[in-house]
Design an enzyme around this catalytic site. Structure first.
Site, mmCIF file in Angstrom:
data_model
loop_
_atom_site.group_PDB
_atom_site.id
_atom_site.type_symbol
_atom_site.label_atom_id
_atom_site.label_comp_id
_atom_site.label_asym_id
_atom_site.label_seq_id
_atom_site.Cartn_x
_atom_site.Cartn_y
_atom_site.Cartn_z
ATOM 1 N N ASP A 331 12.617 3.066 -1.752
ATOM 2 C CA ASP A 331 10.816 2.987 -2.100
ATOM 3 C C ASP A 331 9.872 4.303 -0.028
ATOM 4 O OD1 ASP A 331 8.869 0.946 -2.594
ATOM 5 O OD2 ASP A 331 8.426 0.587 -0.423
ATOM 6 N N GLU A 362 10.785 7.605 -3.463
ATOM 7 C CA GLU A 362 9.272 8.024 -3.917
ATOM 8 C C GLU A 362 8.438 8.728 -2.616
ATOM 9 O OE1 GLU A 362 6.504 3.741 -4.972
ATOM 10 O OE2 GLU A 362 7.133 4.017 -3.733
#
Ligand code: CA
Length: 648
Positions: A331, A362
Site C-alpha cells: 500500500d 502502489e
C-alpha cells in the site's frame, strides 16, 4: 546528550542485526527481547487473559548492547499474554510487542505462542503448487465481502470469516446450481487471490463480533498477527492464526496463490507500539515536530530508518514462511524508499522458491512525505530504481481506458474521450515504449487494470460517465457493452492483469467510491448478481483463457514488445494490431489479430492470409472459436474483436 536517530553514532551504537527480537518460545523457557535504545527502564508484564484482568507477574528486563533489553522466563509460557512497560524520559507506557506473533482481543496484549500448535492438519504439505509455473492473473478480494451475503451458501457462522474459504461446494442459496465463493473462483481463470489487509487492524472492535462492523483494514495495529475480526474467536490468540492458515490451505487446494495487501506505510494511530517503544524513531516528522502525513492517515512510517526497514523485511519474510504467502501488495509504496523495497525482494529471493513470490505496489503517495535526503521514493517515475521483479499499479492504463478515478463524470477512451486513445497503444505495451515518461524494465513490472477497491467499481464508473442520474442496479445494455470493451482491452495488454472482485459480474457499490467503512450490504459481493450476469462472467473467463493459451501476453522479456505490430493507431477510428506468438508449445495460435473498434458502427477489416478463428466478437469470448473466417472481419462497434490464426 541525545543522539540524533539519523547520526552515524546512533547507527554504530544501536543498529541491531540479530533476528531474535520478540518472544522466542520453547517449552523450557521464553526469551523476550525488545529494542528500546532510548529507554531508561523496561519491564515485562505477564497476563492470563488477552484483555481483562491484572498483571500476574512483572519481570524487570536487563539492558544489553545495541539498545536491547531482555529477560528469560524459565517456564512454559505458551498461551500467556504479555506487554512491556517502557519508560522513555519521564513517560512510562505499556505496550504490546512490535514483534508479537499472537495477541488477544483488539491486539493490545501480545501472546507467547508455540506456532506448531496453530498448524491445521496437513499444513506441512501445504504449498501453492503452481507458483512460478502459472502466469499471474490477480483477483482483489476483501475477506468479509467474499461471503457476507446470506445467499452465498456459506454457513452462517463462517460468513465474513477466514473459514468461509474452507467450505468447498458452496452454491447460491445452497441450491446446488450456481457456484459461489471459492467454488466459483477456482474455475474463473484467475490464478492469485489478493486479500485486502488481513493483519491485525484497529478499526474493527473485536470484542463486538455480533455487530455489523466493516472496514477495508488499512489501519495496522499488529503487523505480524492476523486480524481477529475474521476469526470465529478473537479472544483466544491461537484461533485467528490457525483459521488464517486454514484459509490459505483452502485457497492453495483450489489451485490458487495468496497475495497479502500489506500496509507498512502508516499505523492505525500514533498511539502505537512503535511510538511507545522508541518515541519518534519509526515515523517521519516535519520540521516543526509534527507527524508527516503523506499517507493521509495522520502519520507516515520511516522505511529508510534502519530498524524499520529491518522490521519490514523480517515481517514480509515471516508471512511468506509461516503462512505460505505467495505475493505481497504494498500500500502506498511511494512512501517507501526503493532501497527497502529492493532489500525485501532480495530477502524473499533467498527463501525456497522465493524468486516466484510476487511483489507489487502502489507507486504513489497521498501527499509529500519528508523522506531522508538521499533516499529514493518508490514512485512510478523511479521504476528503473526498483528491482525488475517489483511491479507497480499503472494508473495511466486505468484512467486512459475508462476515465479518471477522481472525477466520476470524466470519461476515458471507450466512453467518450477519444483523444485518450492515443495512450492506448502504450497501455497495450505496458508502457515499455517509454511514452509515459518512465521506463519499465519489462512488462512484468506493470499491473494492468481498470478497477480496484479504491474508487468506483468499473460498473459504477461507466454508469457515471453515461448518465447524469444513474440507476446502478438497472441492467443496462450500453454499460454492459462498455464493460466488455474495457475488459477486452485490459486483458489484451501486456503486464499482469488485475481486477476487483465482482468486476466480472457488474459489481456495484451503488455509486459509492470510498466505501472503506460503509456497511457490508453495500460492500459485499452480491452472489445473485453472479448468476444474473453470468454472460459477462463467461466473457471474462474467455479472455483469461486466451491469455493462458498465448504466452506473448505474459512474457516478462522486454523484447516482447516487438511482437506487437500496430496497423492503425488513430483513436478516431480503431486501434488495430497483430501479436505474433512466441512459438511456445502451449500456444493455441500462431498469432492474434486484435481490433479495438471505438466507433459506434460496425466496420470491415481485412485479414492477412491464413486460417482465422474468431475468438471474441465483443459480445462473446470463446477461445475454442466462435467461427472460422478468411479475408475479412466485420468488427462490431464499441467492442474488442480478437481473432486467432490457427497453428500450422
Ligand atoms: Ca484487530
Amino acid at each position: 546528550m541525545k543522539l540524533s536517530y539519523d547520526s552515524s553514532e546512533f547507527a554504530k551504537k544501536f543498529h541491531y542485526d540479530g533476528n531474535d527480537l520478540g518472544a522466542t518460545y520453547t517449552k523450557e523457557q521464553t526469551i523476550f527481547k525488545v529494542w528500546a535504545p532510548v529507554a531508561g527502564e523496561v519491564t515485562l508484564c505477564l497476563y492470563k487473559d488477552g484483555i481483562e484482568g491484572d498483571c500476574m507477574e512483572e519481570h524487570p528486563m536487563v539492558q544489553k548492547d545495541y539498545g536491547i533489553w531482555d529477560v528469560s522466563i524459565k517456564k512454559d509460557l505458551e498461551g500467556i499474554y504479555y506487554t512491556y512497560k517502557i519508560t522513555n524520559g519521564d513517560t512510562t507506557c505499556e505496550t504490546q510487542d512490535i514483534y508479537g506473533k499472537a495477541c488477544g482481543v483488539n491486539g493490545k496484549r501480545t501472546m507467547v505462542v508455540d506456532l506448531e500448535n496453530t498448524n491445521p492438519e496437513g499444513w506441512q504439505e501445504d504449498s501453492f503448487p503452481n507458483r512460478g509455473k502459472i502466469t499471474p492473473a490477480i483477483y482483489e478480494l476483501h475477506i468479509k465481502d467474499f461471503s457476507s451475503d446470506p445467499h452465498s451458501g456459506v454457513t452462517k457462522e463462517h460468513r465474513g470469516k477466514y473459514l468461509a474459504f474452507t467450505e468447498e461446494k458452496t452454491t447460491l442459496d445452497n441450491k446446488g446450481e450456481v457456484p459461489t465463493c471459492l467454488n466459483y473462483l477456482k474455475d474463473l481463470g484467475i490464478t492469485y487471490v489478493h486479500l485486502l489487509p488481513t493483519f491485525d487492524f484497529g478499526s474493527v472492535d473485536e470484542s463486538k463480533p455480533l455487530d455489523d462492523q466493516f472496514n477495508w483494514g488499512y489501519d495496522p495495529e499488529n503487523y505480524n498477527i492476523p486480524e481477529g475480526g475474521y476469526a470465529t474467536d478473537a479472544a483466544d490468540g491461537h484461533v485467528r492464526i490457525k483459521e488464517f492458515k486454514q484459509m490459505v490451505q483452502a485457497i492453495h487446494k483450489a489451485g490458487l496463490g495468496v497475495v497479502m495487501d500489506v500496509v507498512y506505510n502508516h499505523t492505525y494511530s500514533t498511539d502505537s507500539a512503535f511510538q511507545k517503544t522508541v518515541p519518534d524513531y519509526y515515523y517521519r516528522l516535519e520540521e516543526d515536530g509534527t507527524f508527516s502525513n503523506g499517507s493521509i492517515c495522520g502519520n507516515d512510517t520511516a522505511s529508510e530508518r534502519y530498524m524499520y526497514r529491518k522490521f519490514m523485511i523480517e515481517s514480509v519474510c515471516y508471512w511468506a514462511k509461516e503462512y505460505h504467502i505467495d505475493g505481497f501488495r504494498f500500500d502506498l509504496m511511494g512512501l517507501h524508499d526503493t532501497e527497502t523495497m529492493n532489500q525485501i525482494r532480495k530477502a524473499l529471493d533467498e527463501l525456497p522458491n522465493g524468486k516466484e513470490i510476487l511483489m507489487y505496489g502502489e507507486p504513489w503517495s497521498g501527499g509529500p512525505s519528508p523522506m531522508r535526503e538521499g533516499s529514493i521514493p518508490a514512485l512510478k517515475k523511479n521504476i528503473t530504481e526498483l528491482h525488475e521483479r517489483i511491479a507497480i499499479f499503472n494508473d495511466d492504463t486505468r484512467d486512459a481506458i475508462k476515465g479518471s478515478v477522481f472525477y466520476e463524470e470524466r470519461p476515458g477512451y471507450i466512453n467518450g474521450k477519444t483523444d485518450l486513445g492515443e495512450k492506448i497503444p502504450s497501455c497495450v505495451l505496458a508502457w515499455c515504449d517509454g511514452k509515459g515518461g518512465y521506463m519499465p524494465k519489462n512488462p512484468g513490472q506493470i499491473i494492468s487494470y481498470v478497477s480496484a477497491h479504491d474508487n468506483f467499481t468499473l460498473w459504477d464508473k461507466l454508469n457515471y460517465t453515461l448518465y447524469e442520474k444513474p440507476d446502478f442496479y438497472k441492467e443496462d445494455k450500453e454499460v454492459l457493452k462498455l464493460n466488455k470493451m474495457a475488459a477486452g482491452i485490459v486483458k489484451t495488454c501486456l503486464g499482469t492483469p488485475f481486477f476487483q472482485a465482482g468486476e466480472e459480474f457488474a459489481r456495484t457499490k451503488n455509486g459509492i467510491g470510498d466505501s472503506y467503512k460503509t456497511e457490508s450490504a453495500i460492500n459485499q459481493l452480491d452472489w445473485n448478481r453472479a448468476c444474473e450476469y453470468k454472460d459477462l462472467t463467461d466473457y471474462y473467463k474467455g479472455l483469461l483463457a486466451i491469455r493462458k493459451h498465448f504466452q506473448a501476453f505474459t512474457s516478462k522479456e522486454s523484447k516482447i514488445v516487438n511482437n506487437f505490430i500496430f496497423e492503425n493507431t488513430n483513436p478516431e477510428e480503431a486501434i488495430v494490431f497483430t501479436v505474433k506468438g512466441t512459438g511456445a508449445e502451449e500456444d493455441w495460435w500462431d498469432e492474434l489479430f486484435i481490433i479495438y473498434q471505438n466507433e459506434e458502427k460496425d466496420k470491415n477489416f481485412k485479414l492477412a492470409e491464413g486460417n482465422w478463428q474468431l475468438l471474441c466478437d465483443g459480445t462473446s469470448c470463446i477461445p475454442k472459436g466462435i467461427k472460422s473466417l478468411e479475408k475479412e472481419i466485420l468488427a462490431k462497434g464499441k467492442a474488442v474483436t480478437i481473432l486467432g490464426k490457427i497453428k500450422k
